[in-house]
Design a protein around this motif. Sequence first.
Motif, PDB file in Angstrom:
ATOM      1  N   LEU A  23      -5.175  44.130   9.183  1.00 13.74           N
ATOM      2  CA  LEU A  23      -4.450  44.127  10.460  1.00 13.74           C
ATOM      3  C   LEU A  23      -3.941  45.526  10.816  1.00 13.74           C
ATOM      4  O   LEU A  23      -3.688  45.821  11.978  1.00 13.74           O
ATOM      5  N   GLN A  24      -3.811  46.385   9.793  1.00 13.92           N
ATOM      6  CA  GLN A  24      -3.383  47.770  10.010  1.00 13.92           C
ATOM      7  C   GLN A  24      -4.587  48.715  10.125  1.00 13.92           C
ATOM      8  O   GLN A  24      -4.442  49.927  10.068  1.00 13.92           O
ATOM      9  N   ASN A  25      -5.777  48.135  10.254  1.00 16.48           N
ATOM     10  CA  ASN A  25      -7.037  48.882  10.359  1.00 16.48           C
ATOM     11  C   ASN A  25      -7.313  49.757   9.142  1.00 16.48           C
ATOM     12  O   ASN A  25      -7.809  50.878   9.265  1.00 16.48           O
ATOM     13  N   LEU A  26      -7.001  49.241   7.949  1.00 20.72           N
ATOM     14  CA  LEU A  26      -7.280  49.938   6.700  1.00 20.72           C
ATOM     15  C   LEU A  26      -8.422  49.230   5.987  1.00 20.72           C
ATOM     16  O   LEU A  26      -8.448  47.995   5.911  1.00 20.72           O
ATOM     17  N   GLU A  27      -9.361  50.012   5.471  1.00 19.51           N
ATOM     18  CA  GLU A  27     -10.520  49.457   4.780  1.00 19.51           C
ATOM     19  C   GLU A  27     -10.120  49.069   3.353  1.00 19.51           C
ATOM     20  O   GLU A  27      -9.495  49.847   2.636  1.00 19.51           O
ATOM     21  N   THR A  28     -10.499  47.856   2.950  1.00 15.89           N
ATOM     22  CA  THR A  28     -10.196  47.370   1.604  1.00 15.89           C
ATOM     23  C   THR A  28     -11.456  46.806   0.974  1.00 15.89           C
ATOM     24  O   THR A  28     -12.434  46.508   1.668  1.00 15.89           O
ATOM     25  N   TYR A  29     -11.390  46.642  -0.335  1.00 13.43           N
ATOM     26  CA  TYR A  29     -12.506  46.036  -1.059  1.00 13.43           C
ATOM     27  C   TYR A  29     -11.936  45.211  -2.205  1.00 13.43           C
ATOM     28  O   TYR A  29     -11.198  45.718  -3.045  1.00 13.43           O
ATOM     29  N   LEU A  30     -12.268  43.931  -2.198  1.00 19.21           N
ATOM     30  CA  LEU A  30     -11.844  43.002  -3.238  1.00 19.21           C
ATOM     31  C   LEU A  30     -13.092  42.437  -3.903  1.00 19.21           C
ATOM     32  O   LEU A  30     -13.721  41.520  -3.379  1.00 19.21           O
TER      33      LEU A  30
END
Length: 168
Positions: A23-30
């Motif tokens: 929602l904060q436009n940050l790229e993540t990877y799980l």
Amino acid sequence: MKAWYLLYCKPRSEARAQQNLALQNLETYLPMVSEEKSQRGRKQVCRVPLFPNYLFINFDPSQTSVRQVHSTRGVNRIVNCQEKMTPIDDRIIHAIRMKELTPSQTVLAEELEFTSGEKIRFIDGPFVDLEGIFQEKCPNKRCHVLFNIMGQIKTVTVPEQSVERVSP
């Protein structure tokens, strides 16, 4: 400079943290893996995090405040976040993604079932390449194995995936 960092999340909150960071436009990877779980006597294959309580985030600390990331719901802290943050090499993230995308060889549950008295070989752990005799299955995906060590028959409890059938 934009790089990958490791986040430590609150218990069982990896997905919540990932959603709130998105929602904060940050790229993540799980990274996720398939795991067989037993619920109410039925076995199901579920997707679970490869590294429980951890999540990778790709951001630039000069553009996005570290405090903003820390205060995100589900996030506990950035791992090794002191005066100078330690980024994770892109090759590591790429290798984890490739491993996750390649289909692992799935073995049917019936093929994994051993019978008491069957010859087995250790394929992992301290007894690797030694042979033994399957005795019985235990809870938590473990089993009892008999094997001869120094002239004595001993029983050891090992994970089921650390043994394989000896072909006749």
